[in-house]
Design an enzyme around this catalytic site. Structure first.
Site, PDB file in Angstrom:
ATOM      1  N   ASN A   3       0.820  -1.220   0.000  1.00 14.67           N
ATOM      2  CA  ASN A   3       0.000   0.000   0.000  1.00 14.67           C
ATOM      3  C   ASN A   3       0.854   1.271   0.000  1.00 14.67           C
ATOM      4  OD1 ASN A   3       0.431  -1.277   2.663  1.00 14.67           O
ATOM      5  ND2 ASN A   3      -0.461   0.596   3.470  1.00 14.67           N
ATOM      6  N   HIS A   4       2.110   1.161   0.444  1.00 15.49           N
ATOM      7  CA  HIS A   4       2.984   2.346   0.456  1.00 15.49           C
ATOM      8  C   HIS A   4       3.806   2.500  -0.829  1.00 15.49           C
ATOM      9  CE1 HIS A   4       2.191   3.719   4.509  1.00 15.49           C
ATOM     10  NE2 HIS A   4       2.274   2.478   4.941  1.00 15.49           N
TER      11      HIS A   4
ATOM     12  N   HIS B 194       3.845  -6.117  10.021  1.00 15.24           N
ATOM     13  CA  HIS B 194       5.043  -5.652  10.727  1.00 15.24           C
ATOM     14  C   HIS B 194       5.319  -6.417  12.021  1.00 15.24           C
ATOM     15  CE1 HIS B 194       5.529  -1.485   8.593  1.00 15.24           C
ATOM     16  NE2 HIS B 194       5.079  -2.411   7.783  1.00 15.24           N
TER      17      HIS B 194
END
Ligand SMILES: [Fe+2]
Ligand SMILES: [Fe+2]
Length: 267
Positions: free
Chosen positions: A68-69, A186
């Protein structure tokens, strides 16, 4: 036998430094044939820059994935067009790359395995995330096309938030993909396993970066955001860093995974 080494989301400078050190160690200890890293947070937590892509490739990485980044650094857009080894999720509506630059699929030939074709795919989940096209159907089409071409060494990075979606996705590709590894959360999960169909799996490989943080961000920033419910400036945490990684061995003639080993180490 073919050996894959994959690093989870590399976050900021501490993450990049951890990976640089870890790659050197893994080379000596494991001698991987294919090296992959998810670099969606490499640039100060947000995206990746062209210079960093060059740097990762110079360390010997074969493929870099994102999520998404992917688009956070504006200057990276051309790199998605010009560097096939940098992947964006495949389930954006535009497969042509005309509107959404880049691709979510690449076929490489590892240096140590001349002539062998290995496909690396990146798809993104839709639960608690942007509503892209269906990752199940889009990835299915790509996998069937690859299998139809006789490519059965298939490594998939599934970038998702919900472990339910990630696990269902993994089982859907059991017996067709060599590996389905999770990214984006993460935080590493301890569920690495080889499914009976010969697919190596883990729900999330975890982050490379500063673990004394809220998923890579300074704790104070995150706490303040939850307390105030106002937008906050997010700074990457500083301090000792570690890496989340996975090593997968497979039979390259069948594409079936044989062994999976999980790593969560400080550097
Ligand atoms: Fe991430
Ligand atoms: Fe992400």
């Amino acid at each position: 036998m073919i050996r894959y080494l994959y690093f989870g989301d590399v976050f900021g400078r501490p993450g990049r430094e951890a990976v640089e050190v870890a790659v050197d160690r893994f080379r000596k200890s494991h001698n991987p044939d294919v090296m992959i890293a998810n670099v969606e947070n490499a640039a100060h937590g947000k995206g990746v820059t062209p210079r960093m892509v060059e740097e990762f490739l110079s360390w010997g990485f074969d493929v870099l994935t994102t999520g998404n980044h992917a688009w956070d650094q504006g200057e990276i857009i051309d790199t998605f067009r010009n560097e096939p080894r940098l992947l964006r999720p495949l389930n954006y509506g535009d497969k042509s790359g005309m509107y959404t630059p880049g691709s979510g699929v690449v076929v490489i030939e590892p240096k140590s395995k001349p002539g062998l074709k290995v496909a690396v795919l990146l798809a993104m989940g839709r639960v608690f995330m942007d509503p892209l096209d269906c990752p199940f159907h889009c990835t299915n089409a790509e996998v069937e096309e690859l299998l139809g071409q006789g490519i059965n060494n298939i490594f998939i990075d599934f970038h998702g938030e919900a472990s339910s979606e990630k696990q269902a996705f993994t089982y859907f590709f059991e017996g067709r993909a060599t590996a389905v590894v999770g990214s984006h959360q993460h935080v590493q999960t301890a569920d690495e396993r080889i499914l009976p169909g010969g697919t190596a799996a883990i729900t999330d490989v975890g982050m490379c970066g500063v673990w004394d943080s809220v998923i890579g961000v300074k704790k104070e920033n995150s706490i303040r955001r939850f307390l105030s419910k106002m937008p906050q400036r997010f700074e990457p945490a500083e301090g000792p860093a570690g890496y989340g990684a996975i090593v997968i061995d497979a039979d390259e003639t069948t594409g079936r995974a044989i062994k999976i080993e999980r790593f969560r180490n400080w550097v």
